[in-house]
Design an enzyme around this catalytic site. Structure first.
Site, mmCIF file in Angstrom:
data_model
loop_
_atom_site.group_PDB
_atom_site.id
_atom_site.type_symbol
_atom_site.label_atom_id
_atom_site.label_comp_id
_atom_site.label_asym_id
_atom_site.label_seq_id
_atom_site.Cartn_x
_atom_site.Cartn_y
_atom_site.Cartn_z
ATOM 1 N N GLU A 212 70.530 34.814 32.300
ATOM 2 C CA GLU A 212 70.731 35.645 31.342
ATOM 3 C C GLU A 212 72.180 36.414 31.700
ATOM 4 O O GLU A 212 73.097 36.797 31.221
ATOM 5 C CB GLU A 212 69.652 36.249 30.505
ATOM 6 C CG GLU A 212 70.853 36.861 29.446
ATOM 7 C CD GLU A 212 70.878 36.142 28.084
ATOM 8 O OE1 GLU A 212 72.413 36.939 27.846
ATOM 9 O OE2 GLU A 212 71.361 35.116 27.723
ATOM 10 N N GLU A 213 71.791 36.978 32.974
ATOM 11 C CA GLU A 213 72.258 37.901 33.644
ATOM 12 C C GLU A 213 73.186 38.228 34.914
ATOM 13 O O GLU A 213 74.213 38.556 35.704
ATOM 14 C CB GLU A 213 71.672 39.796 33.583
ATOM 15 C CG GLU A 213 70.356 39.900 31.991
ATOM 16 C CD GLU A 213 71.590 40.253 31.577
ATOM 17 O OE1 GLU A 213 72.649 40.374 31.251
ATOM 18 O OE2 GLU A 213 70.728 40.514 29.834
ATOM 19 N N SER A 612 75.601 42.539 19.091
ATOM 20 C CA SER A 612 75.693 42.640 20.609
ATOM 21 C C SER A 612 74.857 44.427 20.851
ATOM 22 O O SER A 612 74.495 45.023 20.203
ATOM 23 C CB SER A 612 75.073 41.726 21.174
ATOM 24 O OG SER A 612 74.338 41.580 22.440
ATOM 25 N N ASP A 687 66.091 34.930 17.570
ATOM 26 C CA ASP A 687 67.077 35.181 18.515
ATOM 27 C C ASP A 687 65.728 35.693 19.622
ATOM 28 O O ASP A 687 64.482 36.357 19.677
ATOM 29 C CB ASP A 687 67.739 36.526 18.216
ATOM 30 C CG ASP A 687 68.295 37.512 19.352
ATOM 31 O OD1 ASP A 687 68.694 36.644 20.251
ATOM 32 O OD2 ASP A 687 69.623 37.722 18.591
ATOM 33 N N HIS A 719 70.604 34.122 18.873
ATOM 34 C CA HIS A 719 71.598 35.124 19.546
ATOM 35 C C HIS A 719 72.842 34.546 18.695
ATOM 36 O O HIS A 719 73.392 35.704 18.545
ATOM 37 C CB HIS A 719 71.343 35.857 20.487
ATOM 38 C CG HIS A 719 71.882 37.562 21.144
ATOM 39 N ND1 HIS A 719 71.963 38.418 20.528
ATOM 40 C CD2 HIS A 719 73.242 37.858 21.968
ATOM 41 C CE1 HIS A 719 72.270 39.191 20.614
ATOM 42 N NE2 HIS A 719 73.542 39.065 21.567
#
Length: 747
Positions: A212-213, A612, A687, A719
């Site tokens: 994800e990051e 977001s 989400d 999301h």
């Protein structure tokens, strides 16, 4: 719609840089067709064909791409261009070959992490080393496609084969299934080479925050000679569980999702090295501190070593380790530190180990993202200046040149450059400054694959030689009579650019698209924002038909990049450190105040919209400045940073334990009842990224405070709330909301 007068154009002010309009902008307005949201999201795409993952075959003869269908813009098939015959052919028809089987939850979530959850058909592929076939994942199974159009099925299971790969010499097929790494001969049976442990332990996958990051989507790496594999093992048993109710239209599924919120335990990550059959397994020494991030793993070109990038939990130190693949022993090669105090290390894929043992490395150590060469313990800076290298595109080691994209000539329009590997001389510009570009390259750094666009030109792609000379179009995508956007060209409006000063004098770039305006009338503004660290919103590329549809409705489109966003250097990003919801809110306010000075803007009709982090920004902006904005749309907002994941949140905010005051100030919950302007809250009810609890907390706070607001919730959507029918519904909802509250164009 009426043609804009010269006086109205001049009224935009001297700080506007209005591009010369193409012939279609002056076409008769009687022939203009206004865009609807239904058409914007329908097929064929108004952007034209959007090929993905262009690659050259190992011998350079074939160019392959994933191409979307005219009747289904989200479905991709595999095509090949024979550079000798000059002909295109479809190698794999995803509808004909695919089983149509539903993907596993694991693969769905991986696609969400990779931001391709809305695509169907073929989303990735890989050439065999001999160039005779292509590995194609499709509908959860694996296929081998030949250049003659034949397709062989390699797997047929209910489970998905995740992270499939061919070994470098093409002898082995590997993938992850049921939390284990499987390996087998390409034409034979695969078997698990790692143990099956508890539900919380997985081999060969990237943990949640890595996907994800951190921009790392795999958890295993083949050596160049196929003799060894580096394999990640992670244990999530200590990670907190978020009970995620995926609320659908006809039912609700409940998932106990391991989600490491800020300040909590991460997955425990280890790295092992083993033979292709799982034998001779050794554990890599990653140091005494287990609370670290496994950022990147790479093999030396000759397979003699593994290079591991180890990031500390605070994300201020990055150690590059050299690992002996036979023993797992490691030693530090060098350490990268945050460029300044109260800053962080931005992870990057802009590096490459060369055959001579040296390294091309991207660093922000001088305040801007630049390329360096590390050799025999010493550093040579290759690029420098008040601009940033955005991507290391390739290295031609034989010719001694590097290729990269950068903002050297225009922060809003990236170009492709080449430079001598020694760093001598000036970077050579290889692309047309009239466009903004992205690029990739073959492994030897000899052929460029370039994509370009501008405000008047939808994305085009081509292959070029090392001087930038175009050799062949991948997709010319001309706006000719057959292009799907052609019927709307007469009403296409140009984008204008300018800057305003932030409170400290820093120039903030903005972009604006205006409808055809009548002198003396004032128009509402659709003020789009993101605001968070990372994405650069304002650029000179093709930005799709959505903003043109909004402008066709009589609104001014406006966006501004605040401090904290990317590609402007360390000093521009740093002010957001432990201050989310403050400096970026003030910068966006400066944009609104600037708009109110323009005599064609209705100062009482400026509406803000973001998704977001942008949804979070809407809440914070409405709380900070009641009455400044006419209305706000908040999509999938983070409302309390204690609810978001470790790697992203702690990079900018530290931990809740160490800086509770910063978290309290950044929260959108305490001041929720201060929102006095019309608010529309939108969230997907399944989400898994910004979990639905973010929405329910602010919903509850406003309800308990008797504060009116509106909301639109989407059952079953994550999301990513998008699709051919859902996207028009979302935007029609937004503009009905604006109309209801009087944020409408003049009559």
């Amino acid at each position: 719609m009426k043609s804009i007068s010269l006086a109205a154009a001049l009224a935009l002010g001297t700080c506007l840089a209005t591009p010369a309009l193409a012939d279609h902008h002056t076409a008769s307005q009687e022939t203009a067709m206004d865009l609807t949201f239904e058409r914007v999201f329908a097929s064929p795409s108004l952007d034209g064909p959007s090929p993905r993952q262009a690659k050259l075959s190992p011998d350079g003869r074939y160019l392959t791409v994933l191409r979307n269908r005219e009747d289904d813009r989200s479905r991709y098939d595999l095509w090949a261009f024979d550079r000798e015959s000059g002909e295109w052919s479809m190698l794999v028809d995803s509808e004909e070959v695919g089983s149509g089987r539903d993907l596993s939850e694991e693969e769905k979530m991986q696609r969400e992490r990779a931001r391709v959850g809305d695509l169907t058909g073929i989303i990735s592929y890989e050439w065999t080393s001999n160039g005779e076939a292509i590995l194609v994942p499709l509908d959860g199974d694996l296929y081998l496609a030949g250049l003659d159009g034949t397709v062989s099925r390699l797997t047929d299971t209910e489970e998905s084969e995740l992270n499939p790969a061919l070994s470098p010499e093409g002898n082995f097929l590997s993938f992850v299934r049921d939390r284990q790494l499987w390996v087998g001969k390409v034409a034979g049976e695969a078997a698990p080479i790692t143990p099956q442990e508890s539900e919380a332990v997985r081999w060969g996958e990237a943990e949640f925050v890595a996907q994800e990051e951190m921009g790392r989507n795999t958890g295993y790496w083949w050596s160049p000679n196929e003799r060894r594999i580096a394999v990640e093992r992670f244990d999530e048993s200590g990670v907190g569980i978020v009970t995620r109710a995926a609320i659908g239209a006809t039912g609700t599924e409940v998932f106990d999702q391991r989600y490491p919120v800020a300040g909590s335990a991460n997955a425990e990550v280890d790295l092992y090295v083993m033979d292709p059959d799982g034998g001779n397994r050794v554990k890599v020494d990653l140091g005494d501190n287990s609370d670290i991030y496994l950022a990147r793993v790479d093999w030396a070109p000759d397979g003699s070593a593994i290079y591991v990038q180890r990031q500390n939990r605070e994300q201020t130190v990055l150690d590059v380790l050299r690992v002996d693949p036979a023993t797992g022993a490691s030693e530090a090669v060098f350490t990268e530190r945050a460029a300044i105090d109260d800053y962080w290390i931005n992870l990057s894929d802009n590096y490459k180990w060369l055959d001579d043992g040296s390294l091309i490395w991207w660093s922000e150590r001088d305040g801007y993202g630049h390329l360096y060469r590390y050799n025999d313990g010493g550093w040579t800076q290759l690029t420098d200046g008040e601009w940033v290298v955005t991507k290391l595109v390739g290295v031609d080691q034989q010719a001694g040149r590097i290729f990269f994209t950068a903002t050297k000539d225009d922060v809003l329009a990236q170009q492709v450059y080449s430079l001598d590997l020694t760093g001598s001389g000036e970077p050579a510009l290889l692309t047309d400054p009239a466009y903004t570009h992205s690029a990739s390259m073959d492994g030897k750094g000899q052929t460029l694959l370039i994509s370009r666009s501008n405000d008047d030109t939808p994305p085009q792609s081509y292959i070029a030689d090392a001087t930038g000379r175009r050799l062949a179009w991948i997709e010319e995508n001309r706006l000719d009579a057959d292009h799907p956007y052609t019927p709307f060209l007469a009403s296409h409006r140009p984008t204008q650019y300018g800057t305003i000063p932030a409170e400290d004098g820093t120039p903030l770039h903005w972009e604006m698209v205006t409808p055809v305006m009548e002198p003396g009338k004032r128009y509402p503004v659709y003020f789009y924002h993101y605001g968070g660290p990372g994405p650069q919103i304002v650029n000179k590329g093709w930005n799709g038909a959505l903003r043109q549809a909004i402008v066709d409705k009589g609104y001014i489109w406006f966006a501004l990049d605040n401090r904290g966003s990317a590609n402007r250097g360390v000093a521009f990003e740093q002010p957001i450190y432990r201050a989310m919801g403050s400096v970026e809110v003030r910068d966006q306010k400066a944009g609104a105040e600037y708009l109110k000075t323009l005599d064609f803007v209705d100062p009482a009709k400026i509406a803000i919209d973001g998704w977001s982090y942008g949804g979070y920004m809407t809440l914070k902006q409405l709380q900070a400045d009641p009455g400044l904005y006419a209305a706000g749309i908040s999509g999938a907002p983070v409302t309390r940073w204690e609810l978001y994941d470790t790697h992203y949140t702690e990079r900018y905010m530290g931990t809740p334990q160490d800086d509770a005051e910063a978290y309290e100030a950044a929260s959108a919950i305490p001041d929720a009842t201060k929102i006095a302007d019309p608010l529309l809250l939108i969230h997907g009810m399944a989400d898994d990224n910004v979990v639905f609890e973010n929405a329910t907390e602010v919903i509850s706070a406003m309800q308990e405070g008797n504060v009116p607001f509106e909301m639109m919730l989407y059952p079953g959507y994550t999301h990513r709330v998008s699709g051919e029918q859902i996207s028009p519904h979302r935007y029609n909802t937004v503009f009905r909301f604006l109309e209801h509250h009087g944020v409408t164009p003049p009559k």
